[in-house]
Design a protein around this motif. Structure first.
Motif, short mmCIF file in Angstrom:
data_model
loop_
_atom_site.label_atom_id
_atom_site.label_comp_id
_atom_site.label_asym_id
_atom_site.label_seq_id
_atom_site.Cartn_x
_atom_site.Cartn_y
_atom_site.Cartn_z
N LEU A 293 22.40 12.55 -20.09
CA LEU A 293 23.08 11.19 -20.25
C LEU A 293 23.71 11.40 -18.59
CD1 LEU A 293 24.93 9.27 -21.49
CD2 LEU A 293 26.73 10.84 -21.78
N VAL A 294 23.41 10.16 -18.08
CA VAL A 294 24.16 9.88 -16.75
C VAL A 294 25.39 9.34 -16.34
CG1 VAL A 294 23.61 8.46 -14.50
CG2 VAL A 294 21.60 9.38 -15.74
N VAL A 295 26.23 9.99 -15.91
CA VAL A 295 27.88 9.64 -16.18
C VAL A 295 27.96 9.09 -14.38
CG1 VAL A 295 30.03 10.50 -16.02
CG2 VAL A 295 28.28 11.44 -17.55
N LEU A 296 28.51 7.74 -14.15
CA LEU A 296 28.82 7.33 -12.92
C LEU A 296 30.29 7.51 -12.80
CD1 LEU A 296 27.13 3.82 -12.97
CD2 LEU A 296 26.39 6.05 -11.93
N SER A 297 30.55 8.61 -12.02
CA SER A 297 31.88 8.96 -11.57
C SER A 297 32.57 8.33 -10.79
CB SER A 297 31.87 10.68 -11.54
OG SER A 297 31.20 10.88 -10.24
N LYS A 298 33.89 8.71 -10.59
CA LYS A 298 34.75 8.03 -9.54
C LYS A 298 34.57 6.45 -9.68
CE LYS A 298 33.89 11.78 -6.43
NZ LYS A 298 33.66 12.08 -5.00
N TRP A 299 34.61 5.90 -11.00
CA TRP A 299 34.39 4.50 -11.27
C TRP A 299 35.59 3.51 -10.68
CZ3 TRP A 299 30.20 2.01 -11.88
CH2 TRP A 299 30.08 0.83 -12.34
N ASP A 300 36.63 4.36 -10.60
CA ASP A 300 38.01 3.53 -10.10
C ASP A 300 37.77 3.26 -8.62
OD1 ASP A 300 37.93 6.60 -10.06
OD2 ASP A 300 39.74 6.25 -8.72
N ILE A 301 36.89 3.67 -7.96
CA ILE A 301 36.79 3.42 -6.56
C ILE A 301 35.67 2.72 -6.02
CG2 ILE A 301 38.65 5.06 -5.73
CD1 ILE A 301 36.17 6.96 -4.90
N THR A 302 34.82 1.94 -6.86
CA THR A 302 33.59 1.47 -6.72
C THR A 302 33.53 -0.16 -7.33
OG1 THR A 302 31.18 1.65 -7.01
CG2 THR A 302 32.40 2.05 -8.94
N SER A 303 32.72 -0.66 -6.68
CA SER A 303 32.38 -2.12 -6.95
C SER A 303 31.05 -2.41 -7.53
CB SER A 303 32.66 -2.97 -5.72
OG SER A 303 32.05 -2.54 -4.56
N VAL A 304 30.27 -1.31 -7.49
CA VAL A 304 28.61 -1.61 -7.99
C VAL A 304 28.67 -2.20 -9.32
CG1 VAL A 304 28.02 0.15 -6.48
CG2 VAL A 304 28.39 0.97 -8.83
N GLU A 305 27.62 -2.79 -9.84
CA GLU A 305 27.37 -3.02 -11.22
C GLU A 305 26.64 -1.92 -11.81
OE1 GLU A 305 28.46 -5.69 -12.71
OE2 GLU A 305 29.63 -6.39 -10.97
N VAL A 306 27.12 -1.62 -13.17
CA VAL A 306 26.62 -0.57 -13.99
C VAL A 306 25.07 -0.98 -14.14
CG1 VAL A 306 27.55 -1.29 -16.12
CG2 VAL A 306 26.81 1.18 -15.85
N ASP A 307 25.00 -2.16 -14.77
CA ASP A 307 23.49 -2.72 -15.16
C ASP A 307 22.53 -2.28 -13.95
OD1 ASP A 307 24.43 -3.40 -17.57
OD2 ASP A 307 24.82 -5.49 -16.85
N ASP A 308 22.86 -2.68 -12.72
CA ASP A 308 21.99 -2.49 -11.57
C ASP A 308 21.53 -0.95 -11.30
OD1 ASP A 308 22.17 -5.25 -11.18
OD2 ASP A 308 23.63 -4.84 -9.50
N VAL A 309 22.62 -0.04 -11.48
CA VAL A 309 22.36 1.38 -11.30
C VAL A 309 21.34 1.57 -12.46
CG1 VAL A 309 23.43 3.49 -11.28
CG2 VAL A 309 24.54 1.76 -10.27
N ALA A 310 21.82 1.31 -13.94
CA ALA A 310 21.08 1.71 -14.95
C ALA A 310 19.81 1.25 -14.96
CB ALA A 310 21.78 1.19 -16.20
N GLU A 311 19.33 0.10 -14.58
CA GLU A 311 18.05 -0.37 -14.24
C GLU A 311 17.43 0.41 -13.23
OE1 GLU A 311 15.65 -4.44 -13.18
OE2 GLU A 311 17.67 -4.65 -13.32
N ARG A 312 17.85 0.61 -12.24
CA ARG A 312 17.12 1.79 -11.11
C ARG A 312 16.79 3.18 -11.74
NH1 ARG A 312 19.32 3.65 -5.33
NH2 ARG A 312 17.75 5.10 -4.89
N LEU A 313 17.81 3.65 -12.46
CA LEU A 313 17.69 5.02 -12.92
C LEU A 313 16.68 5.01 -14.06
CD1 LEU A 313 21.28 6.34 -12.76
CD2 LEU A 313 19.47 6.90 -11.42
N GLN A 314 16.69 4.06 -15.01
CA GLN A 314 15.85 3.76 -16.17
C GLN A 314 14.14 3.90 -15.46
OE1 GLN A 314 15.87 4.01 -19.34
NE2 GLN A 314 18.02 3.78 -19.60
N THR A 315 13.89 3.16 -14.49
CA THR A 315 12.54 3.13 -13.96
C THR A 315 12.09 4.45 -13.46
OG1 THR A 315 13.32 2.38 -11.98
CG2 THR A 315 12.83 0.65 -13.40
N LYS A 316 13.29 5.34 -13.05
CA LYS A 316 12.69 6.40 -12.20
C LYS A 316 12.95 7.85 -13.27
CE LYS A 316 13.85 4.87 -7.62
NZ LYS A 316 12.44 5.04 -7.11
N LEU A 317 13.88 7.72 -14.19
CA LEU A 317 13.94 9.18 -14.83
C LEU A 317 12.96 8.91 -16.03
CD1 LEU A 317 17.72 9.48 -14.50
CD2 LEU A 317 15.74 10.53 -13.22
N ARG A 318 12.25 10.24 -16.45
CA ARG A 318 11.58 9.93 -17.61
C ARG A 318 12.00 10.08 -18.77
NH1 ARG A 318 6.81 14.95 -17.31
NH2 ARG A 318 6.18 15.14 -19.48
#
Length: 434
Positions: A293-318
């Motif tokens: 399970l991928v956990v995006l930590s320190k979510w209180d100090i970020t402005s990135v979109e979770v969908d963008d991160v998830a899409e990138r990781l889904q294509t790279k992680l088996r």
């Protein structure tokens, strides 16, 4: 619970490894290696107990890190049934030893004073000085060479309270049912902060300096009817070929923690976004056979979109893991993350019926032709699941030599998608028909 306390560099971790017959505690000649409480199982003559390794307590050190180390040691003493005060007999008594002895007297816990580093009879005179602490006769030992450790273990067992009536079978069933969760990630992504946020108390030391955690620290807790075992680990770096000393052994302990875990939480610093090092950590979890399970930590100090991160990781992680967000500082989404861990564990331990599995294989066969070599084409005969934690399947084929790497990956990904095993390792053994 047997707490092992003492001044820095007295040999506490070496003693814990010697008494437990393990190498769970990271050891180095440099003082101050151990920081957190590290619980290590031990048994002697059929009696089981837990050794609690602690960091060295130095009252003269005003640093914030030392204050946290001392607090962890005090908690170990408060929870202990017996305390081992380890003193370097060669260095003799120092002011810190006397302060520790005074703290232990006030704790009203049974105490054994250990004169460590007495490697031979010539050094035994150094142990006599320890009588002045007023905590009883010191026991001369050598943690490095094992001298006197058998007598020490006899003394430990004699002073422990009588064991409870819980049967070993009950303990084994409880351990088998618990969800073992390893917290993995690069240095300073917030692993220890997340552990403390989950537990609601400062169980492990947190500092802004990378490399604060060195041992793999186990902590159990119950959530509803579920029992969890959290394993906090040292940071993993992408390139570890030239690691030496403390850093090397800390990463070894982290990889060993992944080997004994069911689920790996791969922490990614959301304020920085996914890096190549994060992908390497996720791959270590896959190699260890963990559900991921991928956990995006320190979510209180970020402005990135979770969908963008998830899409990138889904294509790279088996393993195609889910992505969740948390903030250890605010506690945001921690409960939701634990719900997702429980759901992933159910998939990780699930067993697919043979009928459903073979229907999925038929659909996979219809979606893509099997490989061929010359006039010979691979025939898939049937499939069965024969293991869980993680799911493992045996697929019987006409000739295993016709299975290509590309086709094996295709089948793995299709089974993961069709059987709802996202985030789980899917292990397939292709076997030729006998």
């Amino acid at each position: 619970m047997v707490a092992v306390v003492g001044y820095p560099n007295a040999g506490k971790s070496t003693l814990v490894n010697r008494l437990s017959g393990s190498r769970k505690a990271v050891v180095d000649e440099m003082p101050g290696v151990t920081r957190d409480r590290n619980e290590v199982p031990c048994d002697w003559n059929g009696r089981e107990f837990v050794l609690v390794d602690t960091g060295g307590v130095d009252a003269a050190d005003p640093s914030h890190m030392q204050a946290q180390v001392a607090d962890q040691a005090r908690q170990a003493v408060d929870e202990a049934d017996l305390v081992l005060l380890v003193i370097d007999a060669r260095a003799g008594l120092v002011a810190g030893d006397e302060e520790l002895a005074d703290i232990l007297r006030r704790s009203r816990r049974p105490v054994l004073v250990l004169a460590n580093k007495v490697d031979d009879a010539a050094h035994e005179a150094g142990a006599l000085e320890l009588h002045q602490l007023g905590l009883g006769d010191p026991i001369a030992v050598s943690a490095l060479h094992g001298r006197g450790t058998g007598d020490l273990l006899d003394a430990v067992v004699d002073r422990l309270p009588a064991p409870d009536d819980g049967s070993p079978e009950d303990e084994d069933a409880e351990a088998d049912d618990e969800i073992r969760v390893a917290i993995l990630g690069r240095p300073n992504v917030g692993k220890s902060s997340l552990v403390n946020a989950i537990l609601g108390r400062p169980r492990v030391i947190v500092a802004p300096t990378p490399g604060t955690t060195r041992d793999a620290i186990d902590t159990t807790f119950e959530r509803g009817e579920r029992r969890f075992r959290l394993i906090d680990t040292a940071g993993l770096r992408r390139k570890r070929r030239h690691r030496q000393g403390i850093e090397y052994w800390s990463e070894v302990r982290a990889l060993e923690a992944a080997q004994r875990a069911d689920i790996a939480l791969v922490l990614v610093d959301a304020s920085e976004g996914p890096a190549e090092g994060d992908l390497a950590v996720a791959d270590e979890a896959r190699k260890a056979g963990c559900g991921t399970l991928v956990v995006l930590s320190k979510w209180d100090i970020t402005s990135v979109e979770v969908d963008d991160v998830a899409e990138r990781l889904q294509t790279k992680l088996r393993q195609r893991p889910a992505v969740v967000t948390t903030s250890a500082l605010t506690g945001r989404h921690v409960d939701r993350m634990l719900d997702t861990v429980e759901e992933l564990f159910e998939r990780y331990t699930s067993r697919v019926g043979t009928g459903a599995l073979n229907r999925a294989m038929a659909e996979i066969g219809a979606a893509r032709e099997t490989p061929r070599h010359g006039r010979r084409r691979l025939n898939v005969l049937y499939a069965t699941q024969y293991r869980t934690r993680p799911p493992r399947f045996r697929i019987v084929v006409s000739d295993r030599a016709l299975v290509t790497r590309d086709y094996a990956y295709f089948v793995e990904n299709q089974l993961r998608r069709r059987l709802g095993l996202e985030g789980c390792p899917v292990i397939i053994d292709f076997k030729s028909r006998s």
